[in-house]
Design a protein around this motif. Structure first.
Motif, PDB file in Angstrom:
ATOM      1  N   GLY A   1      -3.561  11.828   5.235  1.00  0.00           N
ATOM      2  CA  GLY A   1      -3.923  10.541   5.828  1.00  0.00           C
ATOM      3  C   GLY A   1      -4.947  10.609   6.934  1.00  0.00           C
TER       4      GLY A   1
ATOM      5  N   PRO B   1      -3.354   5.066   7.277  1.00  0.00           N
ATOM      6  CA  PRO B   1      -2.313   4.041   7.450  1.00  0.00           C
ATOM      7  C   PRO B   1      -2.601   3.093   8.612  1.00  0.00           C
TER       8      PRO B   1
ATOM      9  N   MET C   1       4.078  -1.033   3.551  1.00  0.00           N
ATOM     10  CA  MET C   1       3.284   0.196   3.457  1.00  0.00           C
ATOM     11  C   MET C   1       4.194   1.411   3.448  1.00  0.00           C
TER      12      MET C   1
ATOM     13  N   SER D   1       0.822  -1.201   0.000  1.00  0.00           N
ATOM     14  CA  SER D   1       0.000   0.000   0.000  1.00  0.00           C
ATOM     15  C   SER D   1       0.862   1.260   0.000  1.00  0.00           C
ATOM     16  N   ASN D   2       0.442   2.233  -0.784  1.00  0.00           N
ATOM     17  CA  ASN D   2       0.965   3.593  -0.700  1.00  0.00           C
ATOM     18  C   ASN D   2      -0.223   4.488  -0.382  1.00  0.00           C
ATOM     19  N   PRO D   3      -0.603   4.563   0.902  1.00  0.00           N
ATOM     20  CA  PRO D   3      -1.818   5.280   1.277  1.00  0.00           C
ATOM     21  C   PRO D   3      -1.559   6.768   1.446  1.00  0.00           C
TER      22      PRO D   3
ATOM     23  N   TYR E   1      -0.829   9.827   3.668  1.00  0.00           N
ATOM     24  CA  TYR E   1      -0.209   9.834   5.001  1.00  0.00           C
ATOM     25  C   TYR E   1       0.262  11.212   5.456  1.00  0.00           C
TER      26      TYR E   1
ATOM     27  N   LEU F   1      -2.064   9.627  10.219  1.00  0.00           N
ATOM     28  CA  LEU F   1      -1.975   8.163  10.271  1.00  0.00           C
ATOM     29  C   LEU F   1      -3.317   7.451  10.427  1.00  0.00           C
TER      30      LEU F   1
ATOM     31  N   HIS G   1       5.202   5.347   3.896  1.00  0.00           N
ATOM     32  CA  HIS G   1       4.821   6.397   4.832  1.00  0.00           C
ATOM     33  C   HIS G   1       5.808   7.548   4.718  1.00  0.00           C
TER      34      HIS G   1
ATOM     35  N   THR H   1       4.525   4.031  12.770  1.00  0.00           N
ATOM     36  CA  THR H   1       3.895   2.920  12.044  1.00  0.00           C
ATOM     37  C   THR H   1       4.375   1.570  12.582  1.00  0.00           C
TER      38      THR H   1
END
Length: 290
Positions: free
Chosen positions: A215, A224, A243, A188-190, A192, A221, A245, A253
């Protein structure tokens, strides 16, 4: 009498590079070469050209003005490189970055000793991670999840181009979309970025959608954290979580992953520039705490 083609190209390179540098573009000469190649019709080698297309100067001027205004080069060209791929990009969808490519290196390293047949890409955006997995891991199936409808449609095109029918896109919130547990890896590249940290680059501020950047919460976060918890429930024992961040979010994280009680080998991985940018953890057989 008009200048020979090589002289016209040298002149164009100098002029466009100068204009882009004056506009604050970080890589003016590289971008100028890309714009010139596009205006020239994308020849394999500019130095071998013996003629330029009609309208070359007008086309180059249009492209240069767009880049001077700090429109991302990828949007101007309609594509972005990622690993071995050229991905389609579109306005309003997060543009893939080269630093994210490290996630694939981590997965490939894991796959040397662990069976990987099903990968989950959460917050897929343009589908960059999912498409690269399909391209580099024949036989692997990928499920990609994206909340934004336009991004999900773009991801579907990139994923289909890379892996045919081995990839599927689900449009919905990564916290709510029904997914069968037992996947081998979650990447995942959410979003953030913390709420108070506004990006300084005009290309990011004006062209990347806010939903793909922030994010949630003061620390950025919320999303994430939700992904880590979801991954704990979806991964099989021995499954991998990777992931992305921000470079200051490594300790936080890692702490979130450890607090679930679901992971071991929790660590931070650096990106291509040596900055702490990835949470890496392995799912163990343990009860997950809410």
């Amino acid at each position: 009498m008009s200048l020979p083609v090589p002289a016209r190209l040298r002149t164009a390179l100098g002029e466009v590079s100068g204009r882009l540098a004056a506009a604050g573009v970080p890589s003016p000469t590289v971008d100028a070469r890309a714009l010139i190649a596009r205006a020239a019709g994308e020849p394999a080698h500019l130095v071998l050209l013996d003629a330029l297309p009609d309208g070359f100067d007008a086309h180059l001027e249009e492209l240069t003005r767009r880049r001077e205004a700090r429109e991302p080069l990828q949007l101007i060209l309609g594509s972005a490189p990622f690993r071995r791929l050229q991905l389609e990009v579109a306005a309003g969808v997060f543009i893939p970055r080269p630093e994210t490519e490290v996630a694939l290196d981590v997965l490939l390293e894991h796959a040397r000793t662990e069976h990987v047949a099903q990968v989950l890409d959460l917050c897929t955006g343009s589908g960059a991670i999912a498409a690269a997995v399909l391209d580099e891991m024949p036989g692997v199936r990928v499920l990609a999840v994206e909340r934004d409808p336009a991004a999900a449609r773009l991801a579907a095109r990139n994923i289909a181009a890379a892996g045919g029918d081995r990839g599927t896109v689900l449009q919905g919130d990564v916290r709510e979309v029904p997914i069968e547990p037992g996947v081998d890896a979650v990447l995942s590249n959410p979003p953030y970025i913390p709420a108070g940290q506004v990006p300084r680059d005009p290309e990011v501020l004006a062209h990347d959608p806010e939903a793909a950047l922030y994010g949630g919460g003061e620390d950025g976060l919320q999303i994430p954290r939700a992904i880590i918890v979801r991954a704990a429930r979806l991964l099989r024992p021995g499954g991998l979580l990777v992931m992305e961040h921000a470079d200051v979010q490594g300790p936080a994280t890692c702490a979130i992953a450890q607090e679930t009680g679901a992971f071991e080998q929790v660590r931070t991985r650096v990106d291509l520039t040596g900055r702490d940018r990835f949470l890496v953890a392995v799912r163990r057989q343990a009860e997950v705490r809410d």
